[in-house]
Write a protein that holds these residues in place. Structure first.
Motif, PDB file in Angstrom:
ATOM      1  N   SER A  51      -1.775  12.040   8.029  1.00 41.14           N
ATOM      2  CA  SER A  51      -1.463  11.451   6.728  1.00 41.14           C
ATOM      3  C   SER A  51      -2.153  12.177   5.583  1.00 41.14           C
ATOM      4  CB  SER A  51      -1.845   9.968   6.704  1.00 41.14           C
ATOM      5  OG  SER A  51      -3.240   9.816   6.824  1.00 41.14           O
ATOM      6  N   LYS A 176       1.109   3.987  15.863  1.00 41.67           N
ATOM      7  CA  LYS A 176       0.273   3.450  14.793  1.00 41.67           C
ATOM      8  C   LYS A 176       1.112   2.681  13.781  1.00 41.67           C
ATOM      9  CE  LYS A 176      -3.465   5.249  16.474  1.00 41.67           C
ATOM     10  NZ  LYS A 176      -4.510   4.403  17.062  1.00 41.67           N
ATOM     11  N   ASN A 178       1.464   0.146  10.018  1.00 40.40           N
ATOM     12  CA  ASN A 178       1.052   0.023   8.616  1.00 40.40           C
ATOM     13  C   ASN A 178       0.994   1.360   7.865  1.00 40.40           C
ATOM     14  OD1 ASN A 178       0.666  -2.800   8.952  1.00 40.40           O
ATOM     15  ND2 ASN A 178      -1.376  -2.408   9.797  1.00 40.40           N
ATOM     16  N   SER A 182       0.088   1.760   3.726  1.00 45.50           N
ATOM     17  CA  SER A 182      -0.977   2.656   3.262  1.00 45.50           C
ATOM     18  C   SER A 182      -0.450   3.653   2.250  1.00 45.50           C
ATOM     19  CB  SER A 182      -1.590   3.397   4.456  1.00 45.50           C
ATOM     20  OG  SER A 182      -2.557   4.318   4.022  1.00 45.50           O
ATOM     21  N   ARG A 186      -1.234   4.448  -1.812  1.00 42.00           N
ATOM     22  CA  ARG A 186      -1.483   5.787  -2.375  1.00 42.00           C
ATOM     23  C   ARG A 186      -0.609   6.025  -3.609  1.00 42.00           C
ATOM     24  NH1 ARG A 186      -4.303   9.625  -4.362  1.00 42.00           N
ATOM     25  NH2 ARG A 186      -3.694  11.752  -3.845  1.00 42.00           N
ATOM     26  N   PHE A 198      -8.544   1.056  -2.215  1.00 38.31           N
ATOM     27  CA  PHE A 198      -7.856   0.373  -1.118  1.00 38.31           C
ATOM     28  C   PHE A 198      -7.203   1.394  -0.186  1.00 38.31           C
ATOM     29  CE2 PHE A 198      -7.886  -2.892  -4.478  1.00 38.31           C
ATOM     30  CZ  PHE A 198      -8.513  -3.921  -3.791  1.00 38.31           C
ATOM     31  N   TRP A 199      -6.561   2.388  -0.798  1.00 30.67           N
ATOM     32  CA  TRP A 199      -5.931   3.439   0.017  1.00 30.67           C
ATOM     33  C   TRP A 199      -6.983   4.228   0.782  1.00 30.67           C
ATOM     34  CZ3 TRP A 199      -6.769   8.780  -0.768  1.00 30.67           C
ATOM     35  CH2 TRP A 199      -6.067   9.598   0.106  1.00 30.67           C
ATOM     36  N   GLY A 201      -9.757   3.314   1.895  1.00 29.32           N
ATOM     37  CA  GLY A 201     -10.264   2.532   3.017  1.00 29.32           C
ATOM     38  C   GLY A 201      -9.370   2.582   4.242  1.00 29.32           C
ATOM     39  N   THR A 202      -8.102   2.960   4.067  1.00 28.10           N
ATOM     40  CA  THR A 202      -7.168   3.057   5.194  1.00 28.10           C
ATOM     41  C   THR A 202      -7.091   4.465   5.774  1.00 28.10           C
ATOM     42  OG1 THR A 202      -5.193   3.638   3.874  1.00 28.10           O
ATOM     43  CG2 THR A 202      -5.745   1.297   4.069  1.00 28.10           C
ATOM     44  N   GLU A 203      -7.738   5.412   5.114  1.00 28.68           N
ATOM     45  CA  GLU A 203      -7.543   6.821   5.458  1.00 28.68           C
ATOM     46  C   GLU A 203      -8.575   7.303   6.481  1.00 28.68           C
ATOM     47  OE1 GLU A 203      -4.571   9.615   4.589  1.00 28.68           O
ATOM     48  OE2 GLU A 203      -4.781   7.460   4.386  1.00 28.68           O
ATOM     49  N   TYR A 204      -8.384   6.865   7.702  1.00 29.28           N
ATOM     50  CA  TYR A 204      -9.248   7.277   8.805  1.00 29.28           C
ATOM     51  C   TYR A 204      -8.496   7.030  10.108  1.00 29.28           C
ATOM     52  CZ  TYR A 204     -10.172   2.326   9.625  1.00 29.28           C
ATOM     53  OH  TYR A 204     -10.014   0.990   9.894  1.00 29.28           O
ATOM     54  N   LYS A 207      -4.070   8.750  12.279  1.00 31.02           N
ATOM     55  CA  LYS A 207      -3.038   8.219  11.384  1.00 31.02           C
ATOM     56  C   LYS A 207      -2.002   9.290  11.032  1.00 31.02           C
ATOM     57  CE  LYS A 207      -2.730   6.121   6.772  1.00 31.02           C
ATOM     58  NZ  LYS A 207      -3.512   5.919   5.537  1.00 31.02           N
TER      59      LYS A 207
END
Length: 310
Positions: A51, A176, A178, A182, A186, A198-199, A201-204, A207
């Motif tokens: 991602s 995977k 959501n 995510s 972005r 917020f974005w 926090g999802t980037e790990y 993905k």
């Protein structure tokens, strides 16, 4: 005339800005199709589509079997993105110290000049000519950010030297959820900065990309040869004014050229740039420079006038 040119341009940065085109999201590009396309363009590695560049870095660290007890030597002035990602998993240390684990950065697409044996090569903003060999410093993993290279809204590549590594990682990325949510965060962050956290926090984790994201990247790749040609033309025009004037550059092309200048950051901003002054590492010393963007967003006539005023 130069003042009028500046007024007609928005502020420029180290990399092309994300520009959304509704037509680029149409299509039916499968993950296999996209990976095969990149694999044919650069056959010396095995691509894993992620991602973002930071997710590619996250995966590379995990797949290198590194944890909190391991110290990773960072390159000078590593970005917040890199430090944040590495700090989640390991213990980062300064480039001045010795460590068996090292990540190097081909800064702004300029090949890293210090001899080393890195575990990961950070090539997030390197524009490669097709068929150019990867892993120039010998690492097992190399990272690209398609946002920084193509100006897409998302996308990164974790290049693996070994096919078995790529297959193992792809299997971990299957199923995977959501991904679309995510990505929407972005897109919202491009307009409203509050959504960026917020974005982020999802980037790990392992993905990947949704269909719409894959379509955007697939349609953007069509201009790859044009981007390379444009970058070569700008290098010919401006490299003699940079600290790279004595280097022979081929295969990998920078997004910026390090330029010595007596201007301060306020003066640079008035010229139409938000990059400010940065530190460039030539393999031995840190030098304060103005990183002159030469990516696809930049007009050569505008840059010629900028050079005259430096």
């Amino acid at each position: 005339v130069f003042t009028n040119l500046i007024m007609s341009y928005k502020s420029y940065f180290l990399w092309p800005k994300i520009r959304l085109k509704a037509s680029s999201f149409f299509g039916n590009c499968s993950l296999n199709k996209l990976e095969k396309l990149f694999g044919n363009m650069f056959p010396s590695g095995y691509p894993v589509i992620c991602s973002s560049g930071r997710v590619a870095l996250y995966i590379a660290i995990i797949e290198s079997n590194l944890g909190r007890q391991d110290k990773i030597k960072l390159f000078p002035y590593a970005s917040h993105c890199v430090i944040n990602t590495i700090s989640r998993l390991t213990t980062p240390i300064s480039y001045e110290f010795k460590s068996l684990n090292e990540i190097i950065y081909h800064q702004w697409g300029i090949t890293y000049m210090e001899k080393c044996n890195p575990i990961i090569e950070d090539s997030v903003d390197s524009l490669y000519e097709k068929k150019t060999p990867l892993f120039s410093s010998g690492a097992n993993y190399e990272i690209w950010s398609l946002s920084k290279i193509l100006g897409t809204s998302s996308g990164g590549i974790l290049w693996c030297k070994n096919r078995s590594d790529a297959i193992r990682i792809k299997n971990k990325m299957k199923g995977k959820r959501n991904l679309l949510i995510s990505w929407i965060l972005r897109l919202l962050s491009l307009k409203y900065s509050i959504f960026y956290e917020f974005w982020e926090g999802t980037e790990y984790g392992y993905k990947g990309l949704s269909l719409l994201q894959r379509n955007e990247i697939y349609n953007s790749i069509k201009s790859w040869d044009k981007l390379v040609s444009d970058r070569k033309d700008k290098l010919r025009l401006f490299i003699d004014r940079s600290l790279l004037k004595d280097q022979k550059i081929s295969g990998r092309f920078p997004s910026c050229l390090p330029i010595s200048t007596n201007l301060n950051e306020e003066e640079i901003e008035k010229m139409g740039f938000s990059v400010g002054l940065r530190h460039y590492y030539d393999g031995k010393n840190l030098k304060k420079v103005f990183p002159l963007p030469i990516h696809q967003e930049m007009d050569s006539l505008f840059l010629i006038n900028v050079i005259k005023n430096l």
